[in-house]
Design an enzyme around this catalytic site. Structure first.
Site, PDB file in Angstrom:
ATOM      1  N   SER A 290     121.047 -23.796 -22.831  1.00  0.00           N
ATOM      2  CA  SER A 290     119.711 -23.937 -22.741  1.00  0.00           C
ATOM      3  C   SER A 290     119.381 -24.529 -21.193  1.00  0.00           C
ATOM      4  O   SER A 290     119.943 -23.847 -20.252  1.00  0.00           O
ATOM      5  CB  SER A 290     119.195 -24.933 -23.708  1.00  0.00           C
ATOM      6  OG  SER A 290     117.837 -24.570 -24.095  1.00  0.00           O
TER       7      SER A 290
ATOM      8  N   ASP B  29     119.088 -19.432 -27.873  1.00  0.00           N
ATOM      9  CA  ASP B  29     119.319 -20.547 -27.637  1.00  0.00           C
ATOM     10  C   ASP B  29     120.616 -20.798 -28.033  1.00  0.00           C
ATOM     11  O   ASP B  29     121.291 -21.071 -29.287  1.00  0.00           O
ATOM     12  CB  ASP B  29     118.516 -21.499 -28.101  1.00  0.00           C
ATOM     13  CG  ASP B  29     118.537 -22.958 -27.221  1.00  0.00           C
ATOM     14  OD1 ASP B  29     119.560 -23.298 -26.998  1.00  0.00           O
ATOM     15  OD2 ASP B  29     117.635 -23.718 -27.317  1.00  0.00           O
TER      16      ASP B  29
END
Length: 315
Positions: free
Chosen positions: A42, A157
């Site tokens: 991320s 993610d």
């Protein structure tokens, strides 16, 4: 003569808290601790990708100039999509503008971004191909960013499966791993300054693009004064982004993901502990407070310097 140890850096996710990674890198550079490989999840993938491309100064400059209005620019787009609130085109455009080398295998430093295949639930390590696509996939928080199609996968993610990619960077052939976890306090912001109106807490504005200290600029001083004067005259948008009044959809999604990531991180740390674990105190920085980069960088810097002796033993 002994062979120098290869040191890998695992950068975890944490939305706005991810700016702390820049402070960590600053401290490592000052201590003379080399980084031979980096893996990120991320925001860790975003900062790590810029670092591996030797373009961290550009990202640092952007982070330090952001106020809450400029931060919203990257998260408010003309159309709302079925698969996510934000398509991420503005973030992709920024990365492409400032990163000249876009092939991961051509970077000066070995780099991997971690994503999750939403169709199978498996971890996907992006260690070659397009750097921008890899970063975009790794930051695609479900519900917030649209996922990224790739071959037969639908990438989102990486924090859903591996919030702190120690295993990934260790597999890159390093001898020791420095891991940076940003989710020690997953519910932070509730007891601290959580909205764009929170100006009472002074920010350490001594940062300049990667590697240099500087006093507050005139623009920063003016912005701080304007923020104070405007505190009682919030627009509807500012009220919408004020966490203390009403959590936004970004806050709800973000806190849900970070609670999950904190739990996964604790379990994985027991199975795959790093040689050095850095956990900055980011308890006063909210999920969407991207305008507070200086405070996050300072926290990362201080947490790293606090482990100076242990870090120097790795070299």
């Amino acid at each position: 003569m002994t062979t120098p140890r290869k040191i890998g850096l695992a950068l975890g996710g944490g939305a706005a808290r991810g700016w702390a990674h820049i402070g960590v890198l600053q401290a490592l550079a000052e201590l003379g601790v080399p980084v031979h490989a980096v893996a990120g999840t991320s925001m860790g993938a975003l900062v790590g990708g810029f670092f591996a491309a030797s373009r961290l100064s550009a990202l640092t400059a952007l982070a330090l100039q952001l106020d809450w209005k400029q931060a919203l620019y990257f998260f408010v787009e003309p159309s709302w999509l079925r698969a996510g609130l934000v398509d991420g085109k503005k973030i992709v455009a920024f990365v492409r503008k400032h990163v000249e080398i876009t092939a991961i295998e051509a970077l000066a430093l070995p780099f991997s971004a971690v994503a999750t295949d939403l169709l199978t639930g498996r971890e996907v390590v992006l260690a070659d191909g397009d750097l921008i696509e890899a970063i975009r996939a790794s930051i695609a928080i479900p519900g917030m960013f649209t996922p990224v199609p790739r071959a037969e996968a639908l990438l989102a993610d990486g924090g859903l499966v591996n919030p702190l990619p120690i295993s990934v960077v260790r597999a890159m052939g390093v001898d020791a791993v420095i891991a940076v976890d940003l989710n020690l306090h997953p519910l932070a912001g509730e007891r601290g300054k959580a909205g764009p109106q929170a100006v009472a807490e002074p920010e350490p504005m001594r940062w300049k693009p990667y590697g240099h200290w500087a006093p507050p600029t005139l623009v920063q001083k003016v912005n701080a004064q304007v923020a104070r004067l405007d505190q009682k005259r919030r627009t509807a948008m500012r009220q919408w982004t004020d966490f203390r009044r009403q959590p936004t959809i970004f806050d709800i999604i973000g806190h849900s993901v970070r609670i999950m990531e904190a739990q996964i991180t604790e379990m994985r740390l027991k199975l795959e502990p790093p040689e050095i674990l850095i956990r900055p105190d980011l308890s006063r920085i909210g999920f969407m407070e991207f305008h507070r980069a200086a405070a996050a960088m300072e926290a990362g810097y201080q947490a790293t310097m606090a482990q100076r002796d242990a870090l120097l033993k790795l070299v």
